[in-house]
Structures are given as structure tokens and as C-alpha cells.
Design an enzyme around this catalytic site. Structure first.
Site, short mmCIF file in Angstrom:
data_model
loop_
_atom_site.label_atom_id
_atom_site.label_comp_id
_atom_site.label_asym_id
_atom_site.label_seq_id
_atom_site.Cartn_x
_atom_site.Cartn_y
_atom_site.Cartn_z
N ASP A 78 -39.37 -69.71 -10.55
CA ASP A 78 -37.95 -69.65 -10.89
C ASP A 78 -37.82 -69.35 -12.37
O ASP A 78 -38.62 -69.82 -13.18
CB ASP A 78 -37.21 -70.95 -10.55
CG ASP A 78 -35.70 -70.72 -10.57
OD1 ASP A 78 -35.20 -70.06 -9.66
OD2 ASP A 78 -35.03 -71.14 -11.53
N1 DGT Z 1 -38.03 -56.16 -13.54
C1 DGT Z 1 -37.62 -57.19 -14.31
N2 DGT Z 1 -37.14 -58.32 -13.71
C2 DGT Z 1 -36.76 -59.33 -14.54
C3 DGT Z 1 -36.79 -59.25 -15.95
N3 DGT Z 1 -36.32 -60.45 -16.44
C4 DGT Z 1 -36.01 -61.23 -15.39
N4 DGT Z 1 -36.30 -60.57 -14.23
C5 DGT Z 1 -36.12 -61.03 -12.85
C6 DGT Z 1 -37.31 -61.81 -12.35
C7 DGT Z 1 -36.71 -62.55 -11.18
O1 DGT Z 1 -36.78 -61.73 -10.02
C8 DGT Z 1 -35.26 -62.75 -11.60
C9 DGT Z 1 -35.03 -64.20 -11.99
O2 DGT Z 1 -34.31 -64.85 -10.97
P1 DGT Z 1 -35.00 -65.94 -10.00
O3 DGT Z 1 -36.06 -66.68 -10.74
O4 DGT Z 1 -33.90 -66.68 -9.37
O5 DGT Z 1 -35.79 -65.07 -8.93
P2 DGT Z 1 -35.24 -64.22 -7.70
O6 DGT Z 1 -33.95 -64.72 -7.23
O7 DGT Z 1 -35.31 -62.77 -8.10
O8 DGT Z 1 -36.38 -64.42 -6.62
P3 DGT Z 1 -36.86 -65.82 -5.94
O9 DGT Z 1 -35.85 -66.86 -6.28
O10 DGT Z 1 -38.22 -66.09 -6.52
O11 DGT Z 1 -36.92 -65.45 -4.47
O12 DGT Z 1 -35.05 -61.94 -12.76
C10 DGT Z 1 -37.29 -58.03 -16.54
O13 DGT Z 1 -37.34 -57.87 -17.77
N5 DGT Z 1 -37.71 -57.06 -15.69
#
Ligand code: DGT
Length: 201
Positions: A78
Site C-alpha cells: 500500500d
Molecule cells: N506507474 C507509476 N505508478 C505509481 C507512481 N507513484 C504511485 N504509483 C501507483 C502505485 C500504486 O499502484 C498506486 C498507489 O495506490 P495503492 O497503494 O492503493 O495501490 P493500488 O490501488 O494501485 O493497488 P493495490 O491496492 O495494491 O491493489 O499508485 C509512479 O510514479 N509511477
């Protein structure tokens, strides 16, 4: 080396899967069914700080998936954006992304990227990486053009930027680990897996 344990990434994040795949790891993806907003709200109601929120959510996701995959190593993650103590989440619309980037403009914010590895529902390892990012005072014209070029992709990112893409042009200074910014404390995770012998080291 005995057969490595099955490895799961409990995340729907494309960048996290890409980082692990590019590092040469073989793993399956299992998206956790976790109500992150509810958990985040209850943690904030108990005055949990950004670091504890990221760590707790990462553990929730890893534990939930590892309960379903006995004997496997499950990575939950997270990332939290901390702007002067306020916890920001992924923008849900271009307008929300515009407002968020205007709030971040000219200021320094922190990204906290937590990863927890669980086996049989129990945490075996955890790490929270922190990076500090200072956004330059970009023009509103640039911001509007940036969002036209980069939405909806940047909607998958907590800060509405992708550092590995045009997002780098929003910044005047970055302090911390590149992978932590992208969303995964990759080097710390690979080090731990290597020491245990789960991956060749
Ligand atoms: N490609 C890219 N993604 C980034 C960057 N900074 C942050 N992120 C993405 C990584 C994570 O997918 C998202 C952070 O949100 P979360 O930790 O809630 O994850 P997310 O909801 O995407 O997936 P998950 O909760 O692990 O199923 O932001 C960046 O510089 N480049």
C-alpha cells in the site's frame, strides 16, 4: 536449494507487477477483496499516521490472500501520499487530479510505500519506504496540457503522476528510492527473499 515457495502479489497495481516481473521473479497475482476506504477511515479515526495506515493496509491485503493460499508467500502493498499530515488517495477524475496537483504544486510531499509478506495469514516481513518529493511551481496551462496527455493513466497513481513518464517534469527535487516512489520497496523485498533463499542470490 529446495523448491521455492509459490509467490503471490496481492495487488491490482500494474507497476508493482511490472517491477517484480522485470526483476525476473515468477509469481501469480491475486487481487485482495479489501475495503481500503473503510479500513483507512477506521485507522484515521484512531489517529493512525500515514506510515501506520500504509503498513496496516499492506498487511490486510497480504493476509487476506495468504489465507487462501496456504504455504505460499504473499506480498501485500500500500502506498500513501502524505501532504503536511493529510493522506491523499488516487484521484477518481481529471478534475480531482487537477485539484490534487494544484494542492501539491510548489510544496514537498512524502510517499510512503509499505510492503508486507505473509505466509498462512501471518506476517513474516514488512518494510515501509519513504520518499520526499518537491513539486515545482508549474503553470496551470502546463497542468491542463499534462492532464490532457496523461489521463486516465495517471489515475492509477496516488499522486496523479508517473515518475517514469512525463510526471518527472512536475518535480524540482526528489529524495529517496525510485522504486519506493513507483509503489514498491523493491530492493528491500528482493534482499529479504534472497537471504531466505526464495530467489537466487
Ligand atoms: N506507474 C507509476 N505508478 C505509481 C507512481 N507513484 C504511485 N504509483 C501507483 C502505485 C500504486 O499502484 C498506486 C498507489 O495506490 P495503492 O497503494 O492503493 O495501490 P493500488 O490501488 O494501485 O493497488 P493495490 O491496492 O495494491 O491493489 O499508485 C509512479 O510514479 N509511477
Amino acid at each position: 536449494m529446495t523448491d521455492p515457495k509459490p509467490l503471490f502479489l496481492a495487488s491490482g497495481s500494474e507497476i508493482r507487477a511490472t517491477l517484480l516481473r522485470n526483476a525476473g521473479l515468477r509469481f501469480d497475482i491475486a487481487r485482495p477483496r479489501v475495503d481500503e476506504d473503510a479500513i483507512r477511515a477506521s485507522l484515521q479515526a484512531e489517529d493512525a499516521g500515514p506510515r501506520d495506515i500504509a503498513d496496516a493496509l499492506a498487511e490486510f491485503k497480504a493476509a487476506k490472500v495468504s489465507d487462501k493460499h496456504p504455504g505460499a508467500l504473499v506480498i501485500g502493498c500500500d502506498q500513501v501520499l502524505d501532504l503536511d499530515g493529510a493522506v491523499l488517495t488516487k484521484p477518481e477524475s481529471p478534475a480531482a487530479a487537477r485539484q490534487q496537483l494544484m494542492d501539491l504544486r510548489g510544496k514537498t510531499h512524502r510517499l510512503l510505500s509499505a510492503a508486507v509478506v505473509c505466509e498462512n495469514g501471518r506476517p513474516l516481513w514488512r518494510h515501509v519506504g519513504t520518499a520526499r518529493l518537491t513539486m515545482r511551481d508549474f503553470s496551470e496551462d502546463y497542468l491542463d496540457a499534462y492532464l490532457t496527455r496523461n489521463w486516465p493513466e495517471v489515475g492509477n497513481s496516488v499522486g496523479a503522476y508517473m515518475l517514469e513518464a512525463e510526471g518527472v517534469r512536475l518535480f524540482s527535487r526528489i529524495e529517496g528510492d525510485y522504486f519506493t516512489i513507483l509503489g514498491l520497496p523493491l530492493i528491500e523485498l528482493l534482499t529479504w527473499l534472497g537471504i531466505r533463499g526464495d530467489i537466487a542470490a
